[in-house]
Design an enzyme around this catalytic site. Structure first.
Site, PDB file in Angstrom:
ATOM      1  N   GLU A  33       2.728 -11.494  -6.310  1.00 31.42           N
ATOM      2  CA  GLU A  33       2.627 -10.744  -7.550  1.00 31.42           C
ATOM      3  C   GLU A  33       4.221 -10.965  -8.329  1.00 31.42           C
ATOM      4  OE1 GLU A  33       4.175  -7.765  -4.175  1.00 31.42           O
ATOM      5  OE2 GLU A  33       2.693  -9.585  -4.424  1.00 31.42           O
ATOM      6  N   ASP A  58      -6.944  -9.916  -7.659  1.00 30.06           N
ATOM      7  CA  ASP A  58      -6.979 -11.079  -8.165  1.00 30.06           C
ATOM      8  C   ASP A  58      -7.360 -10.930  -9.784  1.00 30.06           C
ATOM      9  OD1 ASP A  58      -6.336 -12.456  -6.019  1.00 30.06           O
ATOM     10  OD2 ASP A  58      -8.502 -13.277  -5.716  1.00 30.06           O
ATOM     11  N   ASN A  87      -4.515  -3.875  -3.474  1.00 34.75           N
ATOM     12  CA  ASN A  87      -5.244  -4.618  -2.572  1.00 34.75           C
ATOM     13  C   ASN A  87      -5.890  -3.926  -1.511  1.00 34.75           C
ATOM     14  OD1 ASN A  87      -4.880  -7.323  -3.790  1.00 34.75           O
ATOM     15  ND2 ASN A  87      -2.954  -7.641  -2.771  1.00 34.75           N
ATOM     16  N   ASP A 129       7.823  -8.342 -11.602  1.00 28.67           N
ATOM     17  CA  ASP A 129       7.149  -8.082 -10.243  1.00 28.67           C
ATOM     18  C   ASP A 129       6.482  -7.030 -10.565  1.00 28.67           C
ATOM     19  OD1 ASP A 129       7.366  -8.685  -6.953  1.00 28.67           O
ATOM     20  OD2 ASP A 129       7.110  -6.584  -7.104  1.00 28.67           O
ATOM     21  N   ILE A 130       5.013  -7.130 -10.180  1.00 29.77           N
ATOM     22  CA  ILE A 130       4.394  -5.905 -10.327  1.00 29.77           C
ATOM     23  C   ILE A 130       4.541  -4.694  -9.198  1.00 29.77           C
ATOM     24  CG2 ILE A 130       1.557  -5.215 -10.112  1.00 29.77           C
ATOM     25  CD1 ILE A 130       0.724  -8.045 -10.618  1.00 29.77           C
TER      26      ILE A 130
END
Length: 298
Positions: free
Chosen positions: A220, A194, A185, A177-178
């Site tokens: 993500e 993106d 964002n 997971d980021i």
């Protein structure tokens, strides 16, 4: 994820692209395409090797329907063409609605196995390329180029079924997971987000092994399915992915920014009940990595 989902995914598992050679004079190689049934759009490219179709998880192409025999039929190459041979199935094998024991396959023939119908696309038929591209679009995440959630869950369902049947079958997964993706964002816009996802997909693809399956399964969140991997191998791969993300900044368009990921690794254990237990264990470890400071693998 519940058991019903596991069974659905197992029935809709990965396409077996079993042949790699082109047909004569560079044309498209012959293939079978599912045009009716649970695995709609899936392809078999048999090449010159025999391909067993059946309900068994070890079949070359699995159709997880109760009415399908464990080893229902097979596709063989003989006398310069492909043939279908029934393997003593309970509900028979049909070509163009006629029951057969052994029959040649001609361009446009319909092979029916209980509720599943496959169309035979002959060698050199341009339609084969169309079906190949169509199927690739159906199993890939368009943004990252990795597999999509549906395909990854299908692969995982197949691998867990093998682990349940064979105590020596090793299987590991990594959930990645980021870290702090929402602020990217919010501060830089979704186009920048993106760009991060696309670049992360490239870094993952560059490091996984040939037999592994990497997929984007959420906004993500990413999953790597690692057959034949024990805890040490799985942790080493996940850690190499973490370092690959941390060491080089990501291009957000107007600026560069360092990104990190957290991950949870889980290994199949006796007594686990399908994909749900394995993913739950990985998710718990991912949560522990987040809680202990992020940018780490647990």
């Amino acid at each position: 994820m519940d058991d019903d989902t596991d069974r659905t995914n197992a029935a809709d598992q990965r396409t077996e692209l079993l042949g790699t050679q082109r047909g004569a004079e560079g044309g498209q190689e012959a293939c079978l395409v599912v045009i009716r049934g649970a695995r709609l759009g899936a392809r078999i490219v048999p090449g010159r090797d025999a391909v067993v179709i059946g309900r068994d998880v070890d079949a070359d192409f699995q159709i997880a329907e109760r009415s399908v025999s464990r080893r229902h039929c097979r596709i063989v190459f003989d006398e310069g063409r492909h043939w279908v041979e029934d393997l003593g199935s309970t509900n028979r094998t049909f070509v163009n609605d006629e029951p057969v024991d052994r029959a040649p396959l001609r361009d446009g023939d319909h092979l029916r196995i209980c509720e599943t119908t496959l169309k035979f696309v002959g060698e050199g038929n341009i339609e084969a390329e169309y079906h190949s591209e169509l199927h690739e679009h159906s199993i890939r995440d368009a943004l990252t180029g990795l597999f999509n959630r549906r395909h990854a869950m299908a692969v995982l369902a197949t691998e867990t079924a093998r682990a349940q049947r064979n105590a020596n079958h090793r299987l590991s997964v990594a959930l990645l997971d980021i870290d702090f993706f929402k602020p990217i964002n919010d501060e830089h816009g979704h186009l920048a987000g993106d760009r991060v996802l696309r670049q992360l997909g490239e870094r993952i693809l560059a490091r996984i092994r040939g037999g592994d399956t990497a997929a984007r399964i959420g906004g993500e969140e990413f999953l790597v399915v690692m057959p034949d991997s024990g805890p040490d191998d799985a942790l080493e791969l996940a850690e190499s992915l973490r370092r690959a993300v941390e060491e080089r900044p990501f291009d957000l368009g107007a600026s560069d920014q360092r990104i990190t990921i957290s991950g949870g690794v889980a290994v199949w254990q006796p007594g686990m009940d399908g994909t749900s237990d394995l993913l739950r264990a990985a998710d718990h470890r991912l949560y522990a990595a987040k809680e202990s400071g992020r940018n780490r693998i647990r």
